[in-house]
Enzyme design. Structure first.
Site, PDB file in Angstrom:
ATOM      1  CD1 TRP A   1       0.041  -0.881   3.367  1.00 17.22           C
ATOM      2  CD2 TRP A   1      -0.084   1.349   3.245  1.00 17.22           C
ATOM      3  NE1 TRP A   1       0.562  -0.365   4.526  1.00 17.22           N
ATOM      4  CE2 TRP A   1       0.489   0.996   4.479  1.00 17.22           C
ATOM      5  CE3 TRP A   1      -0.272   2.708   2.952  1.00 17.22           C
ATOM      6  CZ2 TRP A   1       0.892   1.951   5.422  1.00 17.22           C
ATOM      7  CZ3 TRP A   1       0.125   3.653   3.889  1.00 17.22           C
ATOM      8  CH2 TRP A   1       0.707   3.258   5.106  1.00 17.22           C
TER       9      TRP A   1
ATOM     10  CG  ASP B   1      -2.560   7.756   9.298  1.00 16.49           C
ATOM     11  OD1 ASP B   1      -1.455   7.206   9.211  1.00 16.49           O
ATOM     12  OD2 ASP B   1      -3.586   7.164   9.711  1.00 16.49           O
TER      13      ASP B   1
ATOM     14  N   PRO C   1       7.447   0.280  14.592  1.00 15.22           N
ATOM     15  CG  PRO C   1       8.302   0.197  12.415  1.00 15.22           C
ATOM     16  CD  PRO C   1       8.651  -0.113  13.861  1.00 15.22           C
TER      17      PRO C   1
ATOM     18  CE1 TYR D   1       3.870   3.074   6.968  1.00 16.99           C
ATOM     19  CE2 TYR D   1       2.175   2.666   8.606  1.00 16.99           C
ATOM     20  CZ  TYR D   1       2.856   3.534   7.790  1.00 16.99           C
ATOM     21  OH  TYR D   1       2.536   4.861   7.796  1.00 16.99           O
TER      22      TYR D   1
ATOM     23  CG  HIS E   1       8.448   2.493   3.196  1.00 13.20           C
ATOM     24  ND1 HIS E   1       9.123   2.145   2.053  1.00 13.20           N
ATOM     25  CD2 HIS E   1       8.335   3.839   3.175  1.00 13.20           C
ATOM     26  CE1 HIS E   1       9.401   3.238   1.357  1.00 13.20           C
ATOM     27  NE2 HIS E   1       8.939   4.291   2.012  1.00 13.20           N
TER      28      HIS E   1
ATOM     29  CG  HIS F   1       5.745   5.517   8.618  1.00 11.47           C
ATOM     30  ND1 HIS F   1       6.213   4.211   8.694  1.00 11.47           N
ATOM     31  CD2 HIS F   1       4.899   5.658   9.658  1.00 11.47           C
ATOM     32  CE1 HIS F   1       5.664   3.603   9.718  1.00 11.47           C
ATOM     33  NE2 HIS F   1       4.860   4.460  10.335  1.00 11.47           N
ATOM     34  CB  VAL F   2       8.074  11.316   9.736  1.00 11.36           C
ATOM     35  CG1 VAL F   2       8.019  12.338  10.868  1.00 11.36           C
ATOM     36  CG2 VAL F   2       9.511  10.840   9.506  1.00 11.36           C
ATOM     37  CG  HIS F   3       3.442   8.835  12.949  1.00 14.89           C
ATOM     38  ND1 HIS F   3       2.312   8.116  12.665  1.00 14.89           N
ATOM     39  CD2 HIS F   3       4.451   7.926  13.015  1.00 14.89           C
ATOM     40  CE1 HIS F   3       2.607   6.843  12.566  1.00 14.89           C
ATOM     41  NE2 HIS F   3       3.905   6.689  12.780  1.00 14.89           N
TER      42      HIS F   3
HETATM   43  C1  DD3 Z   1      -3.112   0.038   7.807  1.00 13.76           C
HETATM   44  C2  DD3 Z   1      -1.020   1.081   8.541  1.00 13.76           C
HETATM   45  C3  DD3 Z   1      -1.947   0.865   7.365  1.00 13.76           C
HETATM   46  C4  DD3 Z   1      -5.176  -1.492   8.771  1.00 13.76           C
HETATM   47  C5  DD3 Z   1      -5.313  -0.162   8.659  1.00 13.76           C
HETATM   48  C6  DD3 Z   1      -4.286   0.632   8.191  1.00 13.76           C
HETATM   49  N1  DD3 Z   1      -2.719   6.150   5.501  1.00 13.76           N
HETATM   50  C7  DD3 Z   1      -2.762   2.407   5.616  1.00 13.76           C
HETATM   51  C8  DD3 Z   1      -3.504   1.670   3.450  1.00 13.76           C
HETATM   52  C9  DD3 Z   1      -3.623   2.973   3.006  1.00 13.76           C
HETATM   53  C10 DD3 Z   1      -2.872   3.775   5.187  1.00 13.76           C
HETATM   54  C11 DD3 Z   1      -2.567   4.909   5.997  1.00 13.76           C
HETATM   55  C12 DD3 Z   1      -2.974  -1.310   7.932  1.00 13.76           C
HETATM   56  C13 DD3 Z   1      -3.089   1.391   4.735  1.00 13.76           C
HETATM   57 CL1  DD3 Z   1      -6.752   0.579   9.137  1.00 13.76          CL
HETATM   58  C14 DD3 Z   1      -4.009  -2.087   8.392  1.00 13.76           C
HETATM   59  O1  DD3 Z   1      -2.340   2.157   6.904  1.00 13.76           O
HETATM   60  C15 DD3 Z   1      -3.307   4.032   3.871  1.00 13.76           C
HETATM   61  N2  DD3 Z   1      -3.427   5.313   3.413  1.00 13.76           N
HETATM   62  N3  DD3 Z   1      -2.166   4.818   7.268  1.00 13.76           N
HETATM   63  C16 DD3 Z   1      -3.134   6.326   4.243  1.00 13.76           C
HETATM   64  N4  DD3 Z   1      -3.288   7.593   3.796  1.00 13.76           N
END
Ligand code: DD3
Length: 308
Positions: free
Chosen positions: A148, A178, A244, A246, A248, A250-252
């Site tokens: 993603w 986010d 983290p 995930y 890769h 990333h910064v919050h």
């Molecule tokens: C994720 C961490 C990941 C469940 C959920 C979220 N921001 C994302 C896909 C697109 C995104 C994110 C994994 C996954 Cl609810 C499992 O987060 C995303 N797009 N954090 C954005 N903008």
């Protein structure tokens, strides 16, 4: 790419309701004060798993929102009426009852475990623990699936949500809201910077060679948020998680007035501190013992506890 413009594809996408085929559902966790519930659902055909997160949204307190809420559009049933005091069970128009819905489908057992209510414990990870335990664990569990993230970096999805981009392949990044933030409420502002460079998994990989990248994210991210949302850098909390969710880097970026999850000392590392630590010692994050919270029954947590 081309097939997505064919009418048959469009029809299929609109026709299938995302909740179609849901049979059983059970509660994984419920946060009453956040008015949210985490569900595990089984979907037919094939009995595949899904995780569904439902959250009640804050009230729409705009002029039109209030005008509609406090009008005869809202059905009222009186519960108590006593002197100057009265209570009602109110049913507002559907537009006020919107739920933010997040779905993971198909979901793996790891996704289901992640949202299950679970006890957490504090663990310590030396750099040797990282190399001998954490890294092999991440590789084995295939925690590296960040498709993603690549989709966003390659502009396959969410390109219209990008707030700022520095497209340098070594020091560049994409800044965007986010998924957790529904962008209507500036006080709960939550953006992430995803770096263009691939292969930097976490804080543990950062050395002096990444200082231009980190400094750029800090200053350009602050400026972009001020330009777009008029929120000055003094109001921003800018940090990296360890561990983290995930791998890769990333910064919050979150609003300081908002208690975003994961902002406590057992998870958040301020970007400005990270930069200074590396300025003081280039191998700081290849030396330092890092402390964080992990799920009690998680394999990694158990393995790290054993080594200490
Ligand atoms: C994720 C961490 C990941 C469940 C959920 C979220 N921001 C994302 C896909 C697109 C995104 C994110 C994994 C996954 Cl609810 C499992 O987060 C995303 N797009 N954090 C954005 N903008």
């Amino acid at each position: 790419m081309e097939s997505s413009t064919e009418p048959s594809c469009k029809v299929a996408k609109i026709d299938i309701h995302p909740f179609h085929g849901f049979k059983e559902a059970r509660v994984l966790n419920e946060l009453k004060d956040k008015k949210s519930v985490f569900l595990h659902a089984v979907v037919e055909p094939g009995n595949k798993d899904a995780v569904v997160i439902l959250e009640k949204k804050p009230f729409d307190t705009s002029e039109e929102g209030l005008a509609s809420l406090l009008s005869s559009e809202t059905e009222l049933q009186q519960v108590i009426s006593n002197d100057i005091y009265s209570t009602y069970s109110a049913t507002p128009k559907p537009r006020h009852g919107m739920l933010k819905t997040t779905m993971i489908y198909p979901a793996t057992q790891k996704h289901i475990d992640k949202y299950r209510k679970q006890e957490v414990v504090v663990v310590e990870e030396t750099y040797d623990d990282y190399k001998n335990i954490t890294l092999p664990y991440l590789e084995e569990e295939n925690k590296f699936s960040v498709q993603w993230v690549f989709n966003i970096l390659d502009k396959q999805t969410e390109s219209e949500r990008i707030v700022f981009e520095d497209d340098d392949l070594e020091t560049g990044f994409i800044l965007l809201p986010d998924m957790k933030w529904d962008v209507s409420d500036l006080n709960s502002l939550y953006l992430i910077a995803l770096i263009h460079k691939r292969g930097i998994k976490s804080l543990r990989d950062l050395t002096a060679e990444h200082l231009p990248l980190l400094r750029g994210i800090l200053s350009k991210g602050q400026k972009a948020i001020f330009d777009k949302y008029n929120i000055p850098k003094e109001k921003l909390r800018i940090y990296v998680h360890y561990q983290p969710s995930y791998y890769h880097l990333h910064v919050h970026f979150t609003h300081n007035d908002f208690d975003a999850p994961g902002t406590t000392v057992t998870r958040a590392h301020l970007l400005s501190d990270i930069i200074q630590n590396i300025e003081i010692a280039a191998n700081y994050y290849q030396t330092k013992t890092l402390t964080f919270v992990g799920r009690k029954e998680d394999k990694l947590t158990i393995a790290l506890q054993k080594s200490n």
